[in-house]
Design an enzyme around this catalytic site. Structure first.
Site, mmCIF file in Angstrom:
data_model
loop_
_atom_site.group_PDB
_atom_site.id
_atom_site.type_symbol
_atom_site.label_atom_id
_atom_site.label_comp_id
_atom_site.label_asym_id
_atom_site.label_seq_id
_atom_site.Cartn_x
_atom_site.Cartn_y
_atom_site.Cartn_z
ATOM 1 N N ILE A 14 0.819 -1.198 0.000
ATOM 2 C CA ILE A 14 0.000 0.000 0.000
ATOM 3 C C ILE A 14 0.860 1.258 0.000
ATOM 4 O O ILE A 14 0.505 2.270 -0.631
ATOM 5 C CB ILE A 14 -0.983 0.004 1.200
ATOM 6 C CG1 ILE A 14 -2.020 1.108 1.039
ATOM 7 C CG2 ILE A 14 -0.230 0.162 2.523
ATOM 8 C CD1 ILE A 14 -2.950 0.921 -0.121
ATOM 9 N N SER A 36 11.709 0.610 7.670
ATOM 10 C CA SER A 36 11.195 -0.693 7.278
ATOM 11 C C SER A 36 12.288 -1.725 7.469
ATOM 12 O O SER A 36 13.473 -1.426 7.303
ATOM 13 C CB SER A 36 10.743 -0.676 5.811
ATOM 14 O OG SER A 36 10.380 -1.963 5.373
ATOM 15 N N ARG A 37 11.895 -2.943 7.801
ATOM 16 C CA ARG A 37 12.886 -3.998 7.980
ATOM 17 C C ARG A 37 13.455 -4.488 6.668
ATOM 18 O O ARG A 37 14.533 -5.070 6.636
ATOM 19 C CB ARG A 37 12.266 -5.172 8.738
ATOM 20 C CG ARG A 37 11.969 -4.890 10.199
ATOM 21 C CD ARG A 37 11.282 -6.051 10.871
ATOM 22 N NE ARG A 37 9.970 -6.320 10.287
ATOM 23 C CZ ARG A 37 9.166 -7.302 10.657
ATOM 24 N NH1 ARG A 37 9.543 -8.125 11.622
ATOM 25 N NH2 ARG A 37 7.991 -7.458 10.095
ATOM 26 N N LYS A 89 -5.605 3.030 7.360
ATOM 27 C CA LYS A 89 -6.786 2.354 7.904
ATOM 28 C C LYS A 89 -6.516 0.860 8.051
ATOM 29 O O LYS A 89 -5.729 0.303 7.269
ATOM 30 C CB LYS A 89 -8.009 2.626 7.023
ATOM 31 C CG LYS A 89 -7.956 1.996 5.622
ATOM 32 C CD LYS A 89 -8.470 0.564 5.610
ATOM 33 C CE LYS A 89 -8.249 -0.105 4.292
ATOM 34 N NZ LYS A 89 -8.594 -1.540 4.295
ATOM 35 N N ASP A 167 -11.039 -6.028 6.323
ATOM 36 C CA ASP A 167 -10.015 -5.095 5.846
ATOM 37 C C ASP A 167 -10.539 -4.313 4.640
ATOM 38 O O ASP A 167 -10.451 -3.082 4.626
ATOM 39 C CB ASP A 167 -8.725 -5.841 5.506
ATOM 40 C CG ASP A 167 -7.626 -4.905 5.024
ATOM 41 O OD1 ASP A 167 -6.975 -4.275 5.874
ATOM 42 O OD2 ASP A 167 -7.440 -4.803 3.789
#
Length: 313
Positions: A14, A36-37, A89, A167
């Site tokens: 996303i 971020s990993r 969201k 979702d």
């Protein structure tokens, strides 16, 4: 005015598909870092964690695009560091933790924005304006899509707090809570949950309001071919509204009123810039409250196991 310096946490699908291009296209905000990993964004500083990003880069705001189960701690960390926060969201895994973030935002005096991207679709506000002042007698939500297409290999959506079919279903509820003239509430429902998963793959819900509204919602993550994102409403004066394509197209009494391409996330970031400039927050939890009610009141129905690979045994 100086652009808002933004750090983005969670560089997943996303973020790549919507957030990064929308930030780049929005005046008044600039991406300066990611956390971020396993991924980053070209041309900006990259960190492994939010804490490292806050320590390593001057930021004004943070956008959280992580799964909801881990979002509260990160949002609280950013708010307590004096950063404005944008939440993908759903804004959190529970209603109570969002209340805690609202309190933290108020204490630190920074903006908290719980986004509902479908409310920023081109047809949502025209639909709300047309329904305003009318009595809706019947309404139907049909929201069906292919989970393998939209969430390939994302196991978190099947875990507690991941919402499963809610979702996408919460997108429909975010529109319905915005456009329907009266608040509505759940009266019953069924949640189809695969034997090997914790969250539902389909749901059928019934709602009403103080005027006796007949509202149904049919959510399903097993749709093949064309995807279905429709809301219809029939009013006491005989008028009929049909919102389709997730809010891109609006037909009223057979006449097309709105048809538009997707610009939801750019509008989200434009709204975020305004909120920050005006020292305001925007946190509406009504769509998530309806999902919580569904988990509380809905009857559980076990269904066949779900595998990411359709050919798996």
């Amino acid at each position: 005015m100086t652009s808002i310096r933004l750090g983005l946490v969670g560089v997943g699908k996303i973020a790549r598909d919507q957030h990064l291009p929308s930030i780049a296209a929005t005046a008044g905000i600039e991406l300066v870092a990611t956390a971020s990993r396993s991924a980053g964004a070209d041309g900006v500083a990259s960190y492994r964690s939010l804490g490292e990003m806050l320590a390593g880069t001057e930021l004004d705001a943070v956008a959280l695009c992580t799964p909801p189960q881990v979002r509260h701690g990160m949002a609280l960390e950013a708010l307590e560091a004096g950063k404005h926060v944008l939440l993908e969201k759903p804004p959190g895994a529970t209603l109570s933790e969002i209340d805690d973030l609202v309190a933290a935002s108020g204490k630190t005096g920074v903006t908290l924005f719980a986004t509902w991207h479908s409310r920023f679709s081109a047809a949502t506000e025209p639909a709300r304006r047309w329904l305003e002042g009318r009595t809706v007698e019947r309404a139907e939500i049909v929201w069906k899509e292919d989970v393998r297409r939209w969430h390939p290999g994302q196991d978190w959506i099947w875990e507690p707090g991941g919402l499963g079919v809610f979702d996408p279903g919460i997108n429909a509820l975010s529109i319905a809570t915005r456009i329907l003239p009266e608040p509505f509430f759940l009266t019953g429902g069924e949640l189809d949950t695969p034997e090997n998963r914790q969250a539902p793959i389909a749901a059928r819900l019934a709602f009403t309001d103080r005027n006796g509204l007949d509202l149904t919602a049919d959510f399903d993550w097993r749709q093949k071919g064309p995807q279905t994102w429709d809301i219809t409403a029939e009013t006491s004066d005989g008028g009929r509204l049909h919102l389709s394509e997730g809010g891109k197209r609006l037909v009223i009494d057979g006449e097309t009123v709105v048809t538009s391409e997707d610009a939801e996330y750019r509008d989200i970031y434009e709204h975020f810039v305004r909120l920050v400039r005006e020292h305001r927050s925007d946190v509406d939890v009504s769509p998530l409250r309806h999902v919580a009610d569904a988990f509380m009141l809905g009857r559980r129905c076990r269904t066949e196991p779900f595998h990411d690979d359709e050919n798996a045994a």
